[in-house]
Design a protein around this motif. Sequence first.
Motif, PDB file in Angstrom:
ATOM      1  N   ILE A 161      84.216  36.097 -33.794  1.00  0.00           N
ATOM      2  CA  ILE A 161      85.082  36.344 -32.709  1.00  0.00           C
ATOM      3  C   ILE A 161      84.033  37.614 -32.503  1.00  0.00           C
ATOM      4  O   ILE A 161      83.342  38.130 -31.226  1.00  0.00           O
ATOM      5  CB  ILE A 161      85.594  37.205 -32.858  1.00  0.00           C
ATOM      6  N   PHE A 167      74.565  43.696 -16.333  1.00  0.00           N
ATOM      7  CA  PHE A 167      74.697  42.995 -15.679  1.00  0.00           C
ATOM      8  C   PHE A 167      75.871  43.804 -14.950  1.00  0.00           C
ATOM      9  O   PHE A 167      76.016  43.533 -13.399  1.00  0.00           O
ATOM     10  CB  PHE A 167      75.840  41.787 -15.828  1.00  0.00           C
ATOM     11  N   THR A 193      91.464  38.752 -30.557  1.00  0.00           N
ATOM     12  CA  THR A 193      90.263  37.842 -29.632  1.00  0.00           C
ATOM     13  C   THR A 193      91.195  37.418 -27.399  1.00  0.00           C
ATOM     14  O   THR A 193      92.580  37.558 -28.210  1.00  0.00           O
ATOM     15  CB  THR A 193      89.869  36.874 -30.073  1.00  0.00           C
ATOM     16  N   ALA A 205      90.402  35.022 -26.493  1.00  0.00           N
ATOM     17  CA  ALA A 205      89.500  33.780 -26.131  1.00  0.00           C
ATOM     18  C   ALA A 205      90.897  32.984 -26.340  1.00  0.00           C
ATOM     19  O   ALA A 205      91.649  33.377 -27.231  1.00  0.00           O
ATOM     20  CB  ALA A 205      88.828  33.084 -26.723  1.00  0.00           C
ATOM     21  N   MET A 245      79.999  27.121 -20.033  1.00  0.00           N
ATOM     22  CA  MET A 245      78.807  28.555 -20.299  1.00  0.00           C
ATOM     23  C   MET A 245      77.798  28.022 -20.478  1.00  0.00           C
ATOM     24  O   MET A 245      76.015  28.611 -19.720  1.00  0.00           O
ATOM     25  CB  MET A 245      78.758  27.550 -22.388  1.00  0.00           C
ATOM     26  N   ALA A 305      77.130  41.530 -19.369  1.00  0.00           N
ATOM     27  CA  ALA A 305      77.995  43.366 -19.299  1.00  0.00           C
ATOM     28  C   ALA A 305      77.684  44.481 -18.847  1.00  0.00           C
ATOM     29  O   ALA A 305      77.391  44.566 -18.191  1.00  0.00           O
ATOM     30  CB  ALA A 305      79.608  43.653 -19.823  1.00  0.00           C
ATOM     31  N   HIS A 325      86.705  32.869 -16.897  1.00  0.00           N
ATOM     32  CA  HIS A 325      87.612  33.961 -17.701  1.00  0.00           C
ATOM     33  C   HIS A 325      89.241  33.894 -17.067  1.00  0.00           C
ATOM     34  O   HIS A 325      90.341  33.895 -17.996  1.00  0.00           O
ATOM     35  CB  HIS A 325      86.850  35.572 -16.822  1.00  0.00           C
ATOM     36  N   LYS A 352      90.060  33.193 -20.453  1.00  0.00           N
ATOM     37  CA  LYS A 352      90.558  35.023 -21.501  1.00  0.00           C
ATOM     38  C   LYS A 352      91.455  35.412 -20.910  1.00  0.00           C
ATOM     39  O   LYS A 352      91.971  34.882 -19.746  1.00  0.00           O
ATOM     40  CB  LYS A 352      88.845  35.212 -21.159  1.00  0.00           C
TER      41      LYS A 352
HETATM   42  C1  HEC Z   1      82.813  29.697 -19.758  1.00  0.00           C
HETATM   43  C2  HEC Z   1      83.219  30.845 -20.077  1.00  0.00           C
HETATM   44  C3  HEC Z   1      82.544  32.114 -20.030  1.00  0.00           C
HETATM   45  C4  HEC Z   1      81.685  33.059 -19.667  1.00  0.00           C
HETATM   46  C5  HEC Z   1      81.049  31.789 -18.390  1.00  0.00           C
HETATM   47  C6  HEC Z   1      81.957  34.294 -19.431  1.00  0.00           C
HETATM   48  N1  HEC Z   1      82.652  33.853 -20.208  1.00  0.00           N
HETATM   49 FE1  HEC Z   1      82.417  36.746 -20.662  1.00  0.00          FE
HETATM   50  N2  HEC Z   1      83.944  35.670 -22.125  1.00  0.00           N
HETATM   51  C7  HEC Z   1      84.188  34.524 -22.326  1.00  0.00           C
HETATM   52  C8  HEC Z   1      85.502  34.533 -23.230  1.00  0.00           C
HETATM   53  C9  HEC Z   1      86.481  33.326 -24.244  1.00  0.00           C
HETATM   54  C10 HEC Z   1      85.845  35.892 -23.917  1.00  0.00           C
HETATM   55  C11 HEC Z   1      86.912  36.072 -25.176  1.00  0.00           C
HETATM   56  C12 HEC Z   1      86.255  36.569 -26.381  1.00  0.00           C
HETATM   57  C13 HEC Z   1      86.920  37.000 -26.979  1.00  0.00           C
HETATM   58  O1  HEC Z   1      88.026  37.965 -27.266  1.00  0.00           O
HETATM   59  O2  HEC Z   1      87.020  36.203 -28.087  1.00  0.00           O
HETATM   60  C14 HEC Z   1      85.312  36.997 -22.992  1.00  0.00           C
HETATM   61  C15 HEC Z   1      85.170  37.745 -23.112  1.00  0.00           C
HETATM   62  C16 HEC Z   1      83.857  38.689 -22.192  1.00  0.00           C
HETATM   63  C17 HEC Z   1      84.181  40.515 -22.489  1.00  0.00           C
HETATM   64  C18 HEC Z   1      85.293  41.339 -23.315  1.00  0.00           C
HETATM   65  C19 HEC Z   1      84.010  41.188 -24.798  1.00  0.00           C
HETATM   66  C20 HEC Z   1      85.151  42.026 -25.768  1.00  0.00           C
HETATM   67  O3  HEC Z   1      84.320  43.129 -26.445  1.00  0.00           O
HETATM   68  O4  HEC Z   1      86.537  41.836 -25.657  1.00  0.00           O
HETATM   69  C21 HEC Z   1      83.293  40.931 -21.258  1.00  0.00           C
HETATM   70  C22 HEC Z   1      82.976  41.995 -20.948  1.00  0.00           C
HETATM   71  C23 HEC Z   1      82.341  39.317 -20.868  1.00  0.00           C
HETATM   72  N3  HEC Z   1      82.966  38.388 -21.101  1.00  0.00           N
HETATM   73  C24 HEC Z   1      81.995  39.579 -19.696  1.00  0.00           C
HETATM   74  C25 HEC Z   1      81.455  38.614 -19.026  1.00  0.00           C
HETATM   75  C26 HEC Z   1      80.390  38.181 -17.972  1.00  0.00           C
HETATM   76  C27 HEC Z   1      79.044  40.242 -17.408  1.00  0.00           C
HETATM   77  C28 HEC Z   1      79.533  37.273 -17.973  1.00  0.00           C
HETATM   78  C29 HEC Z   1      78.546  36.770 -16.822  1.00  0.00           C
HETATM   79  C30 HEC Z   1      77.982  37.235 -16.969  1.00  0.00           C
HETATM   80  C31 HEC Z   1      80.700  36.132 -18.370  1.00  0.00           C
HETATM   81  N4  HEC Z   1      81.499  37.327 -19.406  1.00  0.00           N
HETATM   82  C32 HEC Z   1      80.438  34.817 -18.494  1.00  0.00           C
HETATM   83  C33 HEC Z   1      84.248  33.676 -21.269  1.00  0.00           C
HETATM   84  C34 HEC Z   1      83.006  33.485 -20.669  1.00  0.00           C
END
Ligand code: HEC
Length: 147
Positions: free
Chosen positions: A29, A43, A88, A90, A105, A40, A142, A146
């Motif tokens: 996680i 980005f 998490t 997720a 993804m 991020a 998200h 998420k």
């Molecule tokens: C295919 C799915 C998917 C894509 C595409 C995706 N994310 Fe996420 N993202 C997630 C999931 C699921 C979580 C939660 C992870 C967890 O808390 O374990 C997350 C969490 C995050 C977090 C929080 C991290 C933290 O510290 O809790 C950020 C910031 C983030 N994503 C930014 C981005 C950015 C910017 C992009 C695109 C450039 C992106 N994500 C693309 C699924 C995705």
Amino acid sequence: MKKIAALGLAGMLAAASTTAIAAKPEDAINYRQGTFSAMAWHFGTMGAMVKGKVDYDAEDFSRRAEIVSQLSKLPMEGFMPGTYSGETDALPAIEDEWDKFEGGMNALVERSAKLAEVAKTGDMDQIKPAFGEVGKTCKGCHDNFKD
Ligand code: HEC
């Protein structure tokens, strides 16, 4: 010979996708959250340049686009069984709709590679839509997966 090589490759791919990872759930996680946070970070600055909130610097933008492209390949490995509860965001839907999640993804990997390519041109008319496509991919996933 060719057939054997093809079988060997298929075997390797299958093995790669089922690799057992020696990690505790909380480590997985932290790992995926860390990779997303780093993504991020870059980005966000790129977005500010696209929107004109900070001055566009072609070289810096391109460097960040390359980093995002490389980072986009990392989080997938952290989505392993037994990691959808606790500290998490997720959602368990990831396991139920694995193909859709994996598709998201893969789209992220492809679109951020495209953005890194386009960033080299320094042409904002091409960069803006490519950036938008990546942003949509983040948001789309998200919204579904998420909390
Ligand atoms: C295919 C799915 C998917 C894509 C595409 C995706 N994310 Fe996420 N993202 C997630 C999931 C699921 C979580 C939660 C992870 C967890 O808390 O374990 C997350 C969490 C995050 C977090 C929080 C991290 C933290 O510290 O809790 C950020 C910031 C983030 N994503 C930014 C981005 C950015 C910017 C992009 C695109 C450039 C992106 N994500 C693309 C699924 C995705």
